[in-house]
Design an enzyme around this catalytic site. Structure first.
Site, PDB file in Angstrom:
ATOM      1  N   CYS A  81      62.116  54.479  19.678  1.00 12.14           N
ATOM      2  CA  CYS A  81      61.421  55.768  19.630  1.00 12.14           C
ATOM      3  C   CYS A  81      59.894  55.627  19.739  1.00 12.14           C
ATOM      4  O   CYS A  81      59.398  55.309  20.817  1.00 12.14           O
ATOM      5  CB  CYS A  81      61.867  56.503  18.371  1.00 12.14           C
ATOM      6  SG  CYS A  81      61.849  58.268  18.589  1.00 12.14           S
ATOM      7  N   ARG A 108      56.424  62.078  25.519  1.00 13.39           N
ATOM      8  CA  ARG A 108      56.620  62.242  24.072  1.00 13.39           C
ATOM      9  C   ARG A 108      57.273  63.587  23.769  1.00 13.39           C
ATOM     10  O   ARG A 108      57.046  64.561  24.477  1.00 13.39           O
ATOM     11  CB  ARG A 108      55.274  62.174  23.334  1.00 13.39           C
ATOM     12  CG  ARG A 108      54.599  60.828  23.427  1.00 13.39           C
ATOM     13  CD  ARG A 108      53.285  60.848  22.657  1.00 13.39           C
ATOM     14  NE  ARG A 108      53.517  61.105  21.242  1.00 13.39           N
ATOM     15  CZ  ARG A 108      52.612  61.662  20.441  1.00 13.39           C
ATOM     16  NH1 ARG A 108      51.437  62.023  20.906  1.00 13.39           N
ATOM     17  NH2 ARG A 108      52.896  61.849  19.174  1.00 13.39           N
ATOM     18  N   HIS A 172      67.538  56.006  17.485  1.00 10.05           N
ATOM     19  CA  HIS A 172      67.379  55.215  16.256  1.00 10.05           C
ATOM     20  C   HIS A 172      68.660  54.492  15.847  1.00 10.05           C
ATOM     21  O   HIS A 172      69.384  54.978  14.979  1.00 10.05           O
ATOM     22  CB  HIS A 172      66.953  56.145  15.109  1.00 10.05           C
ATOM     23  CG  HIS A 172      65.547  56.619  15.214  1.00 10.05           C
ATOM     24  ND1 HIS A 172      64.496  55.984  14.600  1.00 10.05           N
ATOM     25  CD2 HIS A 172      65.026  57.659  15.891  1.00 10.05           C
ATOM     26  CE1 HIS A 172      63.375  56.612  14.879  1.00 10.05           C
ATOM     27  NE2 HIS A 172      63.667  57.636  15.659  1.00 10.05           N
ATOM     28  N   GLU A 174      68.951  52.016  13.991  1.00  8.41           N
ATOM     29  CA  GLU A 174      68.830  51.455  12.634  1.00  8.41           C
ATOM     30  C   GLU A 174      69.370  52.391  11.551  1.00  8.41           C
ATOM     31  O   GLU A 174      69.617  51.955  10.434  1.00  8.41           O
ATOM     32  CB  GLU A 174      67.367  51.063  12.349  1.00  8.41           C
ATOM     33  CG  GLU A 174      66.401  52.191  12.036  1.00  8.41           C
ATOM     34  CD  GLU A 174      65.918  52.968  13.258  1.00  8.41           C
ATOM     35  OE1 GLU A 174      66.394  52.720  14.380  1.00  8.41           O
ATOM     36  OE2 GLU A 174      65.059  53.859  13.075  1.00  8.41           O
TER      37      GLU A 174
HETATM   38  N1  GLN Z   1      57.602  62.045  18.277  1.00  8.30           N
HETATM   39  C1  GLN Z   1      57.180  60.726  17.847  1.00  8.30           C
HETATM   40  C2  GLN Z   1      55.952  60.258  18.631  1.00  8.30           C
HETATM   41  O1  GLN Z   1      55.560  60.891  19.533  1.00  8.30           O
HETATM   42  C3  GLN Z   1      58.311  59.737  17.996  1.00  8.30           C
HETATM   43  C4  GLN Z   1      59.466  60.153  17.117  1.00  8.30           C
HETATM   44  C5  GLN Z   1      60.221  59.028  16.459  1.00  8.30           C
HETATM   45  O2  GLN Z   1      59.796  57.859  16.457  1.00  8.30           O
HETATM   46  N2  GLN Z   1      61.300  59.375  15.814  1.00  8.30           N
HETATM   47  O3  GLN Z   1      55.397  59.257  18.308  1.00  8.30           O
END
Ligand code: GLN
Length: 196
Positions: A81, A108, A172, A174
């Site tokens: 992410c 993003r 994710h 994890e």
């Molecule tokens: N929206 C976050 C960002 O732009 C990323 C989201 C996440 O790591 N769950 O950094």
């Protein structure tokens, strides 16, 4: 001989990665300041969280340049992410970049407000089971160079990719309780890199 895995622990979801890697028998330590970079390290985890905050702290704590160099030199990296945003060579609609070591373009918060968090199931290259994939304010990989290998897609969109020793995903693993992706990373990327 056990593997030594560093987790960037400035902000975000690092504790969950730690638990998962320890359950696989790895020795895990956290990177919070410059002196942590002197420890022996076979791979680096870039966790989810907020990439803007992580990028700012990396620079303020003078971790940015040494880590960028190690990644560029081939240190195995598993990014989830926000970590994937840190690796991207380019961000869509945004002039900012961070490590920029992976030739992918990432947008993003690409799923908008309504669908900002959701679960999907999909297969993942090299793993013979369908995996749960939680997306949390996830970015999207909107483009990638020819040398980038696609590892997983959801709804025709790439959600996991590999470039050399860098493995990046927009969800994710994890927090799923399923360690298959972490195990695959240790077996197929970290152990071969240590031998070479
Ligand atoms: N929206 C976050 C960002 O732009 C990323 C989201 C996440 O790591 N769950 O950094």
């Amino acid at each position: 001989m056990s593997l030594h895995i560093a987790i960037l622990a400035l902000q975000g979801a690092f504790a969950e990665h730690r638990k998962m890697l320890e359950s696989l028998g790895a020795e895990v330590f956290e990177i919070r300041q410059k002196k942590d970079l002197t420890l022996k390290c076979d791979a680096l985890i870039l966790p989810g969280g907020e990439s803007t905050t992580q990028g700012k702290l990396l620079r303020e704590l003078e971790l940015f340049e040494p880590l960028k160099k190690r990644i560029a030199d081939g240190l195995p990296v598993l990014a989830t992410c926000a970590g994937t945003i840190l690796l991207a060579k380019q961000l869509a609609d945004d002039p900012v970049t961070h490590f920029a070591t992976m030739p992918i373009v990432v947008r993003r918060n690409a799923y908008g407000r309504q669908l900002s968090s959701f679960y999907a199931d999909s297969n993942f290259s090299g793993i013979d089971q369908n995996l749960p994939m939680p997306f949390i304010r996830a970015p999207q990989i909107v483009d990638y160079d020819a040398e980038v290998e696609l590892l997983a897609s959801v709804g025709q969109k790439p959600v996991a990719v590999r470039y050399g020793n860098q493995v990046a995903m927009t969800f994710h693993p994890e927090i799923t309780g399923n360690p298959a992706i972490h195990r695959c990373f240790l077996e197929k990327t970290v152990i071969p890199a240590r031998k070479s």
